[in-house]
Design a protein around this motif. Structure first.
Motif, PDB file in Angstrom:
ATOM      1  N   VAL A 240      -7.783  -1.367  -6.606  1.00 15.45           N
ATOM      2  CA  VAL A 240      -8.092  -0.057  -5.849  1.00 15.45           C
ATOM      3  C   VAL A 240      -6.564   0.185  -5.257  1.00 15.45           C
ATOM      4  N   VAL A 241      -6.276  -0.865  -4.616  1.00 13.48           N
ATOM      5  CA  VAL A 241      -4.678  -0.521  -3.777  1.00 13.48           C
ATOM      6  C   VAL A 241      -3.645  -0.311  -4.693  1.00 13.48           C
TER       7      VAL A 241
ATOM      8  N   SER B 211     -11.027   7.186  -5.334  1.00 15.46           N
ATOM      9  CA  SER B 211      -9.540   6.413  -5.028  1.00 15.46           C
ATOM     10  C   SER B 211      -9.067   7.009  -3.846  1.00 15.46           C
TER      11      SER B 211
ATOM     12  N   ILE C 130     -13.179   3.095  -7.269  1.00 14.35           N
ATOM     13  CA  ILE C 130     -14.380   2.461  -6.620  1.00 14.35           C
ATOM     14  C   ILE C 130     -15.642   2.487  -7.329  1.00 14.35           C
TER      15      ILE C 130
ATOM     16  N   SER D 264       0.919  -1.154   0.067  1.00 14.00           N
ATOM     17  CA  SER D 264      -0.072   0.062  -0.018  1.00 14.00           C
ATOM     18  C   SER D 264       0.887   1.188   0.042  1.00 14.00           C
TER      19      SER D 264
ATOM     20  N   GLY E 130     -14.037 -10.141  -5.341  1.00 17.91           N
ATOM     21  CA  GLY E 130     -13.852  -8.723  -4.463  1.00 17.91           C
ATOM     22  C   GLY E 130     -12.562  -8.651  -4.153  1.00 17.91           C
ATOM     23  N   LEU E 131     -11.715  -9.503  -3.711  1.00 18.75           N
ATOM     24  CA  LEU E 131     -10.505  -9.254  -3.298  1.00 18.75           C
ATOM     25  C   LEU E 131      -9.540  -8.733  -4.344  1.00 18.75           C
TER      26      LEU E 131
ATOM     27  N   SER F 201     -10.975  -7.142  -6.929  1.00 17.57           N
ATOM     28  CA  SER F 201     -11.205  -5.578  -7.256  1.00 17.57           C
ATOM     29  C   SER F 201     -10.678  -4.946  -6.151  1.00 17.57           C
ATOM     30  N   LEU F 202     -10.518  -5.234  -5.091  1.00 17.14           N
ATOM     31  CA  LEU F 202      -9.978  -4.529  -3.959  1.00 17.14           C
ATOM     32  C   LEU F 202      -8.281  -4.107  -4.064  1.00 17.14           C
ATOM     33  N   ALA F 203      -7.722  -5.297  -5.032  1.00 13.38           N
ATOM     34  CA  ALA F 203      -6.309  -5.032  -5.183  1.00 13.38           C
ATOM     35  C   ALA F 203      -6.428  -4.196  -6.267  1.00 13.38           C
TER      36      ALA F 203
END
Length: 440
Positions: free
Chosen positions: A208-209, A363, A215, A52, A201-202, A204-206
């Protein structure tokens, strides 16, 4: 005692290798900070979540973001493999092994996994659960990696937003994850569905990270992707139950780059033509003045503002007549427009020469590497026609041309039309209010 020393050595080697792998991520993040940032400090985020920390560098090139993420996946995979092997030898179950790949928690999980004494032999059911947990972890990691790699290849590399990204990718994520989590034993349909959705979902989260997507875009694509990833999960589970060779479902991933290349070579180009009108209790002269006014648009923006989509703020004419420049100020930037038709009190038309971004991604980062915000939804010519009516009233008509370059068009076009409708309705309401106020 001789029997204990080999186990002590193995545990020590596990601890040393695990902590070295985790520390290597900090080293990679530190290298990225030194190369691409002069402001970033080595704070708590850097030490606990180095990925991150590296991804928050606004000037980090997308390719380096991809390399860093790929390395982090490799580290997670190796930690999972080593932790599950140790857990199987010590009959400690799989909870600590799963924790070894969770940032922040992983240090404590690895330490406990290394120092806790071995348990007595467990029954076959418990061993099966441990094996299933290993497969679940591998399935989730594979699903996450596939989502990120698909976006890197399709969107960032080829600039293609189409069926390959929004349909084939979630389908293959479902097949891959569904197969891997059920490879050793059938977890059941309900658990499989939860896991494939979790993988998507994870992933998709990656995104964003990694600052590869915002989002809002992920939320907009979710209603299309979730049923497809579930269908893929059903097929993947079926292949695992039938004991197909692992290469059968996983080899299909290799066709994605070819699909992305074809879509980049033949992108969609769907025209969207809209027409709206409103009756105003004011003469055409008053409506014309409100139309060319440079005052900000008063009504509060609705859905476009909530979704981060572009909405108009005001328009300013630099001159009058054919060829005059009009500056269209939007929430995402300024569009440069050229007047193509000019008949005072009757007709105003302009063509967009330089677009404002279609949206501003939500974001945690200042910059998102998402090409779709520019060039994938464009505006051509907009025409305002004033029709005088009896009783000092005027009918104001507006028509506009847009082009949508994202597939599947049947899914994205209604969203685009809804956005156009919200923006145009707001503009017409503002012109009506200003015209009637001046007329009273």
């Amino acid at each position: 005692m001789s029997a204990g020393w080999p186990e002590l050595v193995r545990r020590s080697a596990y601890s040393a290798a695990s902590f070295a792998l985790i520390a290597s991520q900090n080293l990679v993040a530190w290298g990225a900070i030194k190369a691409f940032s002069v402001e970033r400090v080595l704070d708590v985020e850097f030490w606990l979540t180095p990925l991150s920390s590296a991804m928050s560098i606004s000037s980090l090139p997308p390719i380096w973001g991809a390399v860093i993420f790929a390395y982090s996946l490799l580290v997670a995979w190796l930690l999972a493999l080593m932790s599950f092997q140790l857990a199987r030898r010590t009959n400690r179950g799989f909870i600590l092994a799963v924790g070894s790949v969770v940032p922040v928690l992983q240090l404590g999980a690895i330490l406990l996994n290394a120092v806790l004494p071995a348990r007595k032999a467990v029954d076959e059911m418990q061993q099966s659960r441990a094996t299933s947990a290993k497969n679940v972890t591998m399935g989730l990691i594979a699903g996450i990696a596939l989502v990120v790699l698909a976006v890197l290849i399709s969107a960032v590399t080829f600039g293609a937003y189409g069926y390959g990204l929004f349909v084939m990718t979630p389908f293959l994520v479902g097949i891959t994850c569904g197969y891997l989590v059920n490879e050793q034993s059938d977890l059941g349909a309900s658990t499989t569905m939860k896991l494939v959705i979790a993988a998507a979902g994870l992933g998709s989260l990656a995104l964003v990270v990694l600052a590869l997507e915002g989002i809002v875009c992920i939320i907009l694509a979710a209603p299309l992707a979730i049923p497809i990833v579930m269908l893929g999960g059903v097929i993947g589970r079926g292949l695992a139950i039938a004991r197909h060779n692992r290469r059968t479902p996983l080899a299909s991933v290799a066709i994605l780059p070819m699909v992305f290349m074809l879509e980049a070579a033949m992108p969609p180009d769907a025209p969207i033509v809209t027409q709206y009108d409103i009756e105003i209790a004011a003469p055409a002269e008053q409506v014309w003045q409100a139309l060319i006014s440079s005052e900000p648009i008063a009504p509060v923006p609705g859905l476009p503002a909530l979704a981060g989509l572009a909405y108009p703020i005001k328009g300013t004419l630099k001159d009058e007549g054919l060829g005059a420049t009009r500056m269209g100020v939007f929430s995402t930037g300024t569009a440069i427009e050229v007047v193509t038709e000019w008949e005072p009190n009757r007709l105003l038309a302009f063509r967009v020469e330089d677009e404002a971004p279609a949206m501003e991604e939500m974001s945690p980062y200042r910059r998102v590497h998402a090409p779709h915000v520019e060039g994938y939804f464009t505006t051509g010519e907009t025409r305002f026609v004033l029709v005088p009516l009896a009783g000092n009233r005027t009918r104001l008509k507006i028509s506009s041309e847009h082009r949508l370059r994202i597939d599947p068009v049947p899914y994205w076009e209604p969203i685009a039309r809804l956005t156009i409708h919200e923006n145009v309705s707001r503009v017409l309401t503002d012109i009506k209010a200003k015209s009637e106020l001046d007329h009273t």
